[in-house]
Design a protein around this motif. Structure first.
Motif, PDB file in Angstrom:
ATOM      1  N   PRO A  95       0.546  -2.208  -8.305  1.00 34.69           N
ATOM      2  CA  PRO A  95       0.123  -0.727  -8.860  1.00 34.69           C
ATOM      3  C   PRO A  95      -0.624   0.218  -7.462  1.00 34.69           C
ATOM      4  O   PRO A  95      -1.020  -1.024  -6.662  1.00 34.69           O
ATOM      5  N   ILE A  96      -0.148   0.697  -7.259  1.00 31.80           N
ATOM      6  CA  ILE A  96      -0.447   1.836  -5.950  1.00 31.80           C
ATOM      7  C   ILE A  96      -1.134   2.565  -6.346  1.00 31.80           C
ATOM      8  O   ILE A  96      -1.236   3.767  -6.849  1.00 31.80           O
ATOM      9  N   LEU A  97      -2.042   2.975  -5.360  1.00 36.52           N
ATOM     10  CA  LEU A  97      -2.815   4.570  -5.173  1.00 36.52           C
ATOM     11  C   LEU A  97      -2.322   5.230  -4.304  1.00 36.52           C
ATOM     12  O   LEU A  97      -2.891   4.558  -3.128  1.00 36.52           O
ATOM     13  N   GLY A  98      -2.307   6.463  -3.853  1.00 39.94           N
ATOM     14  CA  GLY A  98      -1.370   7.082  -2.982  1.00 39.94           C
ATOM     15  C   GLY A  98      -2.381   8.423  -2.136  1.00 39.94           C
ATOM     16  O   GLY A  98      -2.462   8.922  -3.344  1.00 39.94           O
ATOM     17  N   ILE A  99      -2.526   7.972  -1.366  1.00 39.15           N
ATOM     18  CA  ILE A  99      -3.831   9.197  -1.281  1.00 39.15           C
ATOM     19  C   ILE A  99      -2.984   9.889   0.545  1.00 39.15           C
ATOM     20  O   ILE A  99      -2.861   9.432   1.605  1.00 39.15           O
ATOM     21  N   ALA A 100      -3.430  11.137   0.448  1.00 38.07           N
ATOM     22  CA  ALA A 100      -2.580  11.934   1.522  1.00 38.07           C
ATOM     23  C   ALA A 100      -3.695  13.218   1.967  1.00 38.07           C
ATOM     24  O   ALA A 100      -3.723  13.979   0.744  1.00 38.07           O
ATOM     25  N   GLY A 101      -3.159  13.729   2.509  1.00 35.83           N
ATOM     26  CA  GLY A 101      -3.944  16.063   3.015  1.00 35.83           C
ATOM     27  C   GLY A 101      -3.196  16.068   3.141  1.00 35.83           C
ATOM     28  O   GLY A 101      -1.800  16.118   3.673  1.00 35.83           O
ATOM     29  N   ASP A 102      -2.564  17.370   2.968  1.00 34.89           N
ATOM     30  CA  ASP A 102      -1.257  17.894   3.312  1.00 34.89           C
ATOM     31  C   ASP A 102      -1.645  18.957   4.279  1.00 34.89           C
ATOM     32  O   ASP A 102      -1.151  19.062   4.511  1.00 34.89           O
ATOM     33  N   ASP A 103      -2.688  19.011   5.047  1.00 27.39           N
ATOM     34  CA  ASP A 103      -2.314  19.489   6.016  1.00 27.39           C
ATOM     35  C   ASP A 103      -2.251  18.232   7.305  1.00 27.39           C
ATOM     36  O   ASP A 103      -3.870  18.048   8.549  1.00 27.39           O
TER      37      ASP A 103
ATOM     38  N   GLN B  29      -1.984  16.682  10.522  1.00 28.31           N
ATOM     39  CA  GLN B  29      -0.789  16.964  11.717  1.00 28.31           C
ATOM     40  C   GLN B  29      -0.596  15.794  12.371  1.00 28.31           C
ATOM     41  O   GLN B  29      -0.067  16.162  13.507  1.00 28.31           O
ATOM     42  N   SER B  30      -0.116  14.784  11.778  1.00 28.62           N
ATOM     43  CA  SER B  30      -0.233  13.315  12.962  1.00 28.62           C
ATOM     44  C   SER B  30       1.164  13.535  12.078  1.00 28.62           C
ATOM     45  O   SER B  30       1.991  12.555  12.982  1.00 28.62           O
ATOM     46  N   TYR B  31       1.388  13.406  11.458  1.00 25.05           N
ATOM     47  CA  TYR B  31       2.764  13.278  10.844  1.00 25.05           C
ATOM     48  C   TYR B  31       3.412  13.396   9.637  1.00 25.05           C
ATOM     49  O   TYR B  31       1.558  13.745   8.479  1.00 25.05           O
ATOM     50  N   PRO B  32       3.663  13.580   8.337  1.00 27.74           N
ATOM     51  CA  PRO B  32       3.936  14.336   6.729  1.00 27.74           C
ATOM     52  C   PRO B  32       3.962  13.140   6.065  1.00 27.74           C
ATOM     53  O   PRO B  32       4.808  12.844   4.814  1.00 27.74           O
ATOM     54  N   ALA B  33       2.517  13.141   5.745  1.00 30.71           N
ATOM     55  CA  ALA B  33       1.675  11.584   4.746  1.00 30.71           C
ATOM     56  C   ALA B  33       2.072  12.409   3.609  1.00 30.71           C
ATOM     57  O   ALA B  33       2.225  11.912   2.529  1.00 30.71           O
ATOM     58  N   ASP B  34       1.977  13.950   3.633  1.00 29.82           N
ATOM     59  CA  ASP B  34       1.673  14.219   1.897  1.00 29.82           C
ATOM     60  C   ASP B  34       3.144  13.903   1.275  1.00 29.82           C
ATOM     61  O   ASP B  34       3.828  14.149   0.193  1.00 29.82           O
ATOM     62  N   GLU B  35       4.457  14.369   1.933  1.00 35.06           N
ATOM     63  CA  GLU B  35       5.743  14.521   1.497  1.00 35.06           C
ATOM     64  C   GLU B  35       5.720  13.051   1.447  1.00 35.06           C
ATOM     65  O   GLU B  35       6.887  12.576   0.561  1.00 35.06           O
ATOM     66  N   MET B  36       5.829  12.263   2.902  1.00 30.44           N
ATOM     67  CA  MET B  36       6.207  10.486   2.746  1.00 30.44           C
ATOM     68  C   MET B  36       5.389   9.909   1.483  1.00 30.44           C
ATOM     69  O   MET B  36       5.717   8.981   0.954  1.00 30.44           O
ATOM     70  N   VAL B  37       3.972  10.373   0.717  1.00 33.12           N
ATOM     71  CA  VAL B  37       3.542   9.156  -0.507  1.00 33.12           C
ATOM     72  C   VAL B  37       4.406   9.357  -1.297  1.00 33.12           C
ATOM     73  O   VAL B  37       4.297   9.150  -2.710  1.00 33.12           O
ATOM     74  N   ARG B  38       5.141  11.184  -1.673  1.00 31.14           N
ATOM     75  CA  ARG B  38       5.237  11.448  -3.332  1.00 31.14           C
ATOM     76  C   ARG B  38       6.979  10.850  -2.788  1.00 31.14           C
ATOM     77  O   ARG B  38       7.477  10.347  -3.910  1.00 31.14           O
ATOM     78  N   ALA B  39       7.453  10.861  -1.697  1.00 33.05           N
ATOM     79  CA  ALA B  39       8.392  10.019  -1.926  1.00 33.05           C
ATOM     80  C   ALA B  39       8.191   8.396  -2.100  1.00 33.05           C
ATOM     81  O   ALA B  39       9.181   7.845  -2.770  1.00 33.05           O
TER      82      ALA B  39
ATOM     83  N   TYR C  63      -4.486  16.367  -1.126  1.00 37.63           N
ATOM     84  CA  TYR C  63      -5.591  17.150  -1.194  1.00 37.63           C
ATOM     85  C   TYR C  63      -5.797  17.950  -0.603  1.00 37.63           C
ATOM     86  O   TYR C  63      -4.242  18.158   0.908  1.00 37.63           O
ATOM     87  N   THR C  64      -5.564  19.543  -0.753  1.00 39.83           N
ATOM     88  CA  THR C  64      -5.470  21.357   0.220  1.00 39.83           C
ATOM     89  C   THR C  64      -6.266  20.473   0.830  1.00 39.83           C
ATOM     90  O   THR C  64      -7.712  20.488   0.500  1.00 39.83           O
ATOM     91  N   GLY C  65      -5.692  20.632   2.291  1.00 34.88           N
ATOM     92  CA  GLY C  65      -7.256  20.854   3.219  1.00 34.88           C
ATOM     93  C   GLY C  65      -7.354  20.321   4.172  1.00 34.88           C
ATOM     94  O   GLY C  65      -8.398  19.994   4.475  1.00 34.88           O
ATOM     95  N   ALA C  66      -6.976  19.094   3.721  1.00 29.87           N
ATOM     96  CA  ALA C  66      -7.230  17.038   4.454  1.00 29.87           C
ATOM     97  C   ALA C  66      -6.642  16.992   5.254  1.00 29.87           C
ATOM     98  O   ALA C  66      -4.903  17.379   5.103  1.00 29.87           O
ATOM     99  N   GLY C  67      -6.582  16.219   6.735  1.00 31.11           N
ATOM    100  CA  GLY C  67      -5.864  16.040   7.195  1.00 31.11           C
ATOM    101  C   GLY C  67      -5.241  14.901   7.026  1.00 31.11           C
ATOM    102  O   GLY C  67      -5.479  13.949   6.211  1.00 31.11           O
TER     103      GLY C  67
END
Length: 417
Positions: A326-334, A336-346, A365-369
């Motif tokens: 099982p995987i727990l995926g965590i990312a911020g929607d802001d 600025q290093s790379y689009p982790a929010d899009e990639m974790v969803r992928a 997370y909204t507003g997280a980097g």
């Protein structure tokens, strides 16, 4: 006036409450000061109401810590750095002509035993409680490009919660490469196996916790591993593909970050030319500023441009459906290093489409980097020496508290720790 501090433990993730006595003050100014593991001074100042029982009324118990600001003018602000032991925080409460101070120890590692184990292409820095009964569930921490005291602090905090923890270094240690370039996944698997084989580790209950580009290293290893299986995987700001190699002192080399069988894995290029304007602006700002200025850059555009190449992405995508855990995926929607929010969803979409991952969890997370670290870590600076993470101070603070709580719960569920 007297100042009293109480907490369930001295661990950095444990909530702290403040109380004043021998005073009639209805409010206090609370000042928190500390010098981090890199020698940088930090400070927060807040006005809080005092209840009839003397309790300092702080709506968010993390605020005095997460809101601390970088207060040195001798260097450009950089992110807070913790350590594998603890730091002494000086707390002062003032009200009109009254004042009281205390020094409180806040720690990542308490009462731990440490080991260092070296192999071919890897180094393990291990932490475990001094007193144990039988083998412990284990957590392998796979760092990204920022190999610092913060990584050790995270591993030590896992150990302080009863796990055997090991930082699996593959760069920036004596005898290892300086950057993430052509790292052999066989070496990473060997390091994971060596950790699981330690006498104080329960080899059937080992999780992997990876951050940033360490996620591609972990996923590429686990998806093709022959003799190691993780029981659970935590990904913080991950990628779903293998990217181009990185270099600390210039443009990325035309090579993959990872290899298998001494052959480069297919990779998505990082379009470094997208960053030239930022580099020029930083140089000009430094030239005319009277104070030290940051040279950090936001690299999201360079990674996003590479991800626009559909053929490269298809070739470099990691078969995450083959990760049998099982995987727990965590990312911020802001980020600025790379689009982790899009990639974790992928990552999650691919696993779901393959009919695996019923126990996976996703939290964006909204507003997280890019930097989502253990709670009570200051979030007012969003950059290292070279990398802009993004995120708002509040968004990142909320994310790190919730993500850490969810991480401990996730590990507890799947490792039984």
């Amino acid at each position: 006036m007297k100042l009293h501090i109480s907490s369930p433990s001295e661990l950095i993730d444990s909530p702290v409450s403040f109380r004043v006595s021998d005073t009639e003050a209805s409010s206090v100014v609370l000042v928190v000061r500390v010098t981090d593991a890199e020698g940088h001074p930090w400070q927060s100042i807040h006005d809080y109401q005092v209840g009839d029982d003397g309790v300092v009324e702080i709506p968010d118990p993390d605020e005095p810590w997460t809101s601390m600001e970088f207060v040195s003018e001798a260097t450009a602000p950089v992110v807070f750095t913790g350590c594998e032991t603890g730091l002494d925080f000086v707390i002062t409460a003032t009200a009109e002509r009254e004042a009281a101070s205390l020094t409180v120890r806040r720690s990542w590692g308490v009462g731990l035993v440490t080991d260092r184990i070296e192999g071919d292409g890897w180094v393990l820095a291990c932490y475990r409680p001094a007193v144990t009964e039988g083998p412990l569930p284990g957590v392998i921490v796979v760092p990204g490009t920022l190999v610092s005291g913060a990584t050790q602090a995270t591993a030590a905090l896992f150990a302080s919660h009863g796990y055997a923890a090991g930082v699996l270094y593959y760069t920036q240690q004596p005898g290892l490469p300086d950057s993430v370039a052509r790292i052999a996944v066989e070496s990473i698997e060997a390091g994971m196996r060596s950790f699981a084989a330690l006498l104080y580790v329960d080899s059937e209950r080992v999780a992997v916790h990876a951050g940033s580009v360490g996620c591609q290293t972990a996923l590429a290893t686990l998806s093709g591993a022959r003799d190691f299986r993780a029981k659970a995987v935590v990904l913080v700001a991950p990628s779903h593909v293998v990217f181009q190699a990185l270099r600390n002192d210039g443009p990325p080399p035309k090579a993959s970050a990872l290899t298998r069988g001494a052959v480069d894995l297919p990779y998505v290029p990082v379009k470094a030319e997208k960053l030239f304007s930022q580099l020029i602006k930083n140089q000009v700002r430094r030239l005319f500023s009277r104070r030290p200025t940051s040279m950090a850059i936001a690299t999201r555009t360079a990674y996003a441009a590479g991800l626009a190449d559909g053929d490269a992405v298809e070739a470099a995508v990691i078969p995450v459906e083959e990760v049998d855990a099982p995987i727990l995926g965590i990312a911020g929607d802001d980020d600025q290093s790379y689009p982790a929010d899009e990639m974790v969803r992928a990552i999650m979409d691919r696993r779901s489409s393959a009919g695996v991952g019923a126990a996976d969890e996703l939290h964006v997370y909204t507003g997280a980097g890019h930097f989502i670290r253990p709670p009570a870590t200051p979030t007012t600076v969003d950059r290292s020496d070279g990398l802009v993470a993004g995120g708002t101070p509040r968004g990142s603070a909320v994310a790190q508290r919730d993500a850490w709580n969810r991480t401990l719960a996730f590990l507890g569920t799947h490792l039984g720790g």
